[in-house]
Scaffold this motif. Sequence first.
Motif, PDB file in Angstrom:
ATOM      1  N   SER A  32       0.813  -1.223   0.000  1.00  0.00           N
ATOM      2  CA  SER A  32       0.000   0.000   0.000  1.00  0.00           C
ATOM      3  C   SER A  32       0.844   1.270   0.000  1.00  0.00           C
ATOM      4  O   SER A  32       0.340   2.353  -0.273  1.00  0.00           O
ATOM      5  CB  SER A  32      -0.936   0.009   1.218  1.00  0.00           C
ATOM      6  N   LEU A  33       2.131   1.160   0.288  1.00  0.00           N
ATOM      7  CA  LEU A  33       3.018   2.324   0.299  1.00  0.00           C
ATOM      8  C   LEU A  33       3.622   2.612  -1.071  1.00  0.00           C
ATOM      9  O   LEU A  33       4.269   3.637  -1.264  1.00  0.00           O
ATOM     10  CB  LEU A  33       4.162   2.119   1.300  1.00  0.00           C
ATOM     11  N   ALA A  34       3.417   1.691  -2.020  1.00  0.00           N
ATOM     12  CA  ALA A  34       4.137   1.768  -3.289  1.00  0.00           C
ATOM     13  C   ALA A  34       3.853   3.045  -4.065  1.00  0.00           C
ATOM     14  O   ALA A  34       4.712   3.532  -4.809  1.00  0.00           O
ATOM     15  CB  ALA A  34       3.816   0.545  -4.140  1.00  0.00           C
ATOM     16  N   GLU A  35       2.670   3.608  -3.914  1.00  0.00           N
ATOM     17  CA  GLU A  35       2.296   4.782  -4.701  1.00  0.00           C
ATOM     18  C   GLU A  35       2.728   6.091  -4.058  1.00  0.00           C
ATOM     19  O   GLU A  35       2.581   7.153  -4.658  1.00  0.00           O
ATOM     20  CB  GLU A  35       0.781   4.792  -4.918  1.00  0.00           C
ATOM     21  N   ARG A  36       3.249   6.032  -2.847  1.00  0.00           N
ATOM     22  CA  ARG A  36       3.679   7.272  -2.189  1.00  0.00           C
ATOM     23  C   ARG A  36       4.974   7.791  -2.817  1.00  0.00           C
ATOM     24  O   ARG A  36       5.835   7.015  -3.229  1.00  0.00           O
ATOM     25  CB  ARG A  36       3.928   7.024  -0.703  1.00  0.00           C
ATOM     26  N   PRO A  37       5.143   9.112  -2.859  1.00  0.00           N
ATOM     27  CA  PRO A  37       6.425   9.652  -3.337  1.00  0.00           C
ATOM     28  C   PRO A  37       7.536   9.330  -2.349  1.00  0.00           C
ATOM     29  O   PRO A  37       7.309   9.258  -1.142  1.00  0.00           O
ATOM     30  CB  PRO A  37       6.169  11.163  -3.414  1.00  0.00           C
ATOM     31  N   ARG A  38       8.727   9.097  -2.884  1.00  0.00           N
ATOM     32  CA  ARG A  38       9.855   8.749  -2.027  1.00  0.00           C
ATOM     33  C   ARG A  38      10.289   9.941  -1.189  1.00  0.00           C
ATOM     34  O   ARG A  38      10.341  11.076  -1.672  1.00  0.00           O
ATOM     35  CB  ARG A  38      11.038   8.263  -2.880  1.00  0.00           C
ATOM     36  N   GLY A  39      10.610   9.688   0.076  1.00  0.00           N
ATOM     37  CA  GLY A  39      11.108  10.738   0.951  1.00  0.00           C
ATOM     38  C   GLY A  39      12.535  11.131   0.625  1.00  0.00           C
ATOM     39  O   GLY A  39      13.188  10.554  -0.250  1.00  0.00           O
ATOM     40  N   ARG A  40      13.034  12.125   1.324  1.00  0.00           N
ATOM     41  CA  ARG A  40      14.409  12.593   1.144  1.00  0.00           C
ATOM     42  C   ARG A  40      15.362  11.688   1.924  1.00  0.00           C
ATOM     43  O   ARG A  40      15.091  11.345   3.072  1.00  0.00           O
ATOM     44  CB  ARG A  40      14.535  14.034   1.632  1.00  0.00           C
ATOM     45  N   TYR A  41      16.479  11.380   1.310  1.00  0.00           N
ATOM     46  CA  TYR A  41      17.424  10.377   1.823  1.00  0.00           C
ATOM     47  C   TYR A  41      18.692  11.094   2.272  1.00  0.00           C
ATOM     48  O   TYR A  41      19.396  11.693   1.452  1.00  0.00           O
ATOM     49  CB  TYR A  41      17.719   9.394   0.702  1.00  0.00           C
ATOM     50  N   VAL A  42      18.996  11.029   3.566  1.00  0.00           N
ATOM     51  CA  VAL A  42      20.116  11.780   4.145  1.00  0.00           C
ATOM     52  C   VAL A  42      21.044  10.821   4.867  1.00  0.00           C
ATOM     53  O   VAL A  42      20.601  10.007   5.681  1.00  0.00           O
ATOM     54  CB  VAL A  42      19.602  12.851   5.143  1.00  0.00           C
ATOM     55  N   VAL A  43      22.336  10.908   4.585  1.00  0.00           N
ATOM     56  CA  VAL A  43      23.317  10.077   5.269  1.00  0.00           C
ATOM     57  C   VAL A  43      24.132  10.948   6.226  1.00  0.00           C
ATOM     58  O   VAL A  43      24.522  12.064   5.895  1.00  0.00           O
ATOM     59  CB  VAL A  43      24.244   9.355   4.271  1.00  0.00           C
ATOM     60  N   VAL A  44      24.353  10.424   7.436  1.00  0.00           N
ATOM     61  CA  VAL A  44      25.172  11.105   8.439  1.00  0.00           C
ATOM     62  C   VAL A  44      26.492  10.361   8.553  1.00  0.00           C
ATOM     63  O   VAL A  44      26.522   9.151   8.827  1.00  0.00           O
ATOM     64  CB  VAL A  44      24.474  11.153   9.810  1.00  0.00           C
ATOM     65  N   THR A  45      27.585  11.063   8.335  1.00  0.00           N
ATOM     66  CA  THR A  45      28.920  10.502   8.479  1.00  0.00           C
ATOM     67  C   THR A  45      29.746  11.474   9.315  1.00  0.00           C
ATOM     68  O   THR A  45      29.186  12.354   9.974  1.00  0.00           O
ATOM     69  CB  THR A  45      29.536  10.221   7.089  1.00  0.00           C
ATOM     70  N   SER A  46      31.074  11.330   9.348  1.00  0.00           N
ATOM     71  CA  SER A  46      31.854  12.199  10.237  1.00  0.00           C
ATOM     72  C   SER A  46      33.288  12.336   9.758  1.00  0.00           C
ATOM     73  O   SER A  46      33.728  11.654   8.824  1.00  0.00           O
ATOM     74  CB  SER A  46      31.851  11.642  11.670  1.00  0.00           C
ATOM     75  N   MET A  47      34.015  13.214  10.431  1.00  0.00           N
ATOM     76  CA  MET A  47      35.464  13.263  10.295  1.00  0.00           C
ATOM     77  C   MET A  47      36.035  12.022  10.996  1.00  0.00           C
ATOM     78  O   MET A  47      35.296  11.257  11.629  1.00  0.00           O
ATOM     79  CB  MET A  47      36.019  14.544  10.900  1.00  0.00           C
TER      80      MET A  47
END
Length: 579
Positions: free
Chosen positions: A59-74
Amino acid sequence: MAIQATDTTPPPPRDNLSIARAARLWPIEEIAHRLGLPGEAVEPYGRGIAKLDPMAMASLAERPRGRYVVVTSMTPTPPGEGKTTTAIGLVQGLQCLGHRAAVALRQPSMGPTLGLKGGATGGGYSQVLPMERINLHLTGDLHAVAAAHNLLAAMVDNHLHHRLTPELSPRDIRWQRVIDLNDRALRHLVMGLGGRGDGVPRQGGFEITAASEVMAVLALADSLADLRRRLGRLIVGLDRDGEPVTAEQIGAAGAMTVLLKEALKPNLLQTLEHAPALIHAGPFGNIAHGNSSIVADRIALQAADFVVTEAGFGADMGGERFFNIKCRASGLVPDAAVLVVTVRALKYHSGAHRVVSGQPLPASLLAEAPEDVMAGGANLLKQIDNVRAHGLTPIVAINAFPGDHPSEHAAIRELCATQGVHAEVSQHVRDGGEGSLALAQALIEAIDQTDAGGNGFHYLYPAELPLAEKIECIATRLYGADGVDFAPGIRARLEAWQHQGYGAFPVCIAKTHMSLSHDAGRLGAPAGWRLPVREVRLSAGAGFVYALAGDIRTLPGLNASPAATRIDIDEDGHTQGLF
């Protein structure tokens, strides 16, 4: 779809465990409802925890994809720089701004939890709950991985014992056993001693569960069918003619999949401010690819406006593998990257202060010294460059500690300004989502700018590049090495894999997380060195080639004062000493 933010004004700071214990959990069904997840997909698993069935998400297939954020570091100090707390705080900040946001994290390994590192559920007012359950067993996924892995090991030895076809060479068994604890005494063993009925004597040993290729497979599989296929491709050793033997040929892949069926379902939990948290899979960040599961990310991206996930250790480690291994496997494209820095890490990389694992930070490191921050800036600038090597300009999150000084935060901003990078102080540990509002707003603005100019994300190297050159590309472009020194026979092995059809695989370099180089003592952005690769392994099930650089252990040991010595339980059943 925006949601109504709740009153999240935090009380005065306390220790992590007491903050977590005082929190009021919402029913997990309410958390699932906030994400709009279908009821048939949510399988409650005790108080405040649920399994999510990927097969019930149609049922989620028709929803627009959310924003994808990756957290990394020094490059971190031994205590770490707070990527997990930053990811959690950022999601809480996005929620305070009225957005539907979710965080996707790895499951902690009990080895580090009971060893040196302690828990891995965030800190202060940016935690995922229930923290005791998460750090100790959760829903048993790591035990399922260990059971599946060790089942294959048992079937390999049984195959040897009965001399089944294909006939394995006892000297060429590649499949170790695993345990989710730090135990150096199990690294090298002689097995099969005793009578004829006790198996074939041979050398073997253990690795930690988080380093298992089964764990890597669980994190990268996108469905039950894909999990079954990948498990069948696992290479356990060589036959008498030197040909690889797989789990499929041993007859173990089907039973392994059955043992992992429930483990493939991501775990749904909540933060202190009731933001959804998906915790699933736990490959090590310095040994394996160091990222949570593709399945969890995909579910979250179909349900939330923003999904924030954390990659283990620095941008040269988990960040690189997020971009070049995880994103290749999933086909997902990140919208933004957040690079976590701290004053103490920059001072540490100046070389002026000595930090010892498990010991309090030296007083000199805590004294106001913006000049030390600037002196350690080379590492930060290199890690910014490492993110940009993949087509993204990171936002720098300054994870604020109580002992920081305004002049030191100003020095970080000055460093970032030389690269045209925005830096924002975040007080999420102290203030929860409210303390991360500025960072959340900066993230939204950065994504809006990316939308206007087009997403420039790209992989570091093309799939068709030869395996040896992929290793050299990572070493020279991201680590700053002058080149790679391969131990005898390794180039020939890589070329053989190339001809056998594995040449399109990405590579995963196992090295220390304490330096951009293979040597933990080389701080900052070291120059004038070469990366030694002493061993390579083919992870055919996970779908990458695994190179070991320097002295890296796949089963850690305990230090002289492990965290387990401070963990106990009171008469009311409350855990003590877990942090």
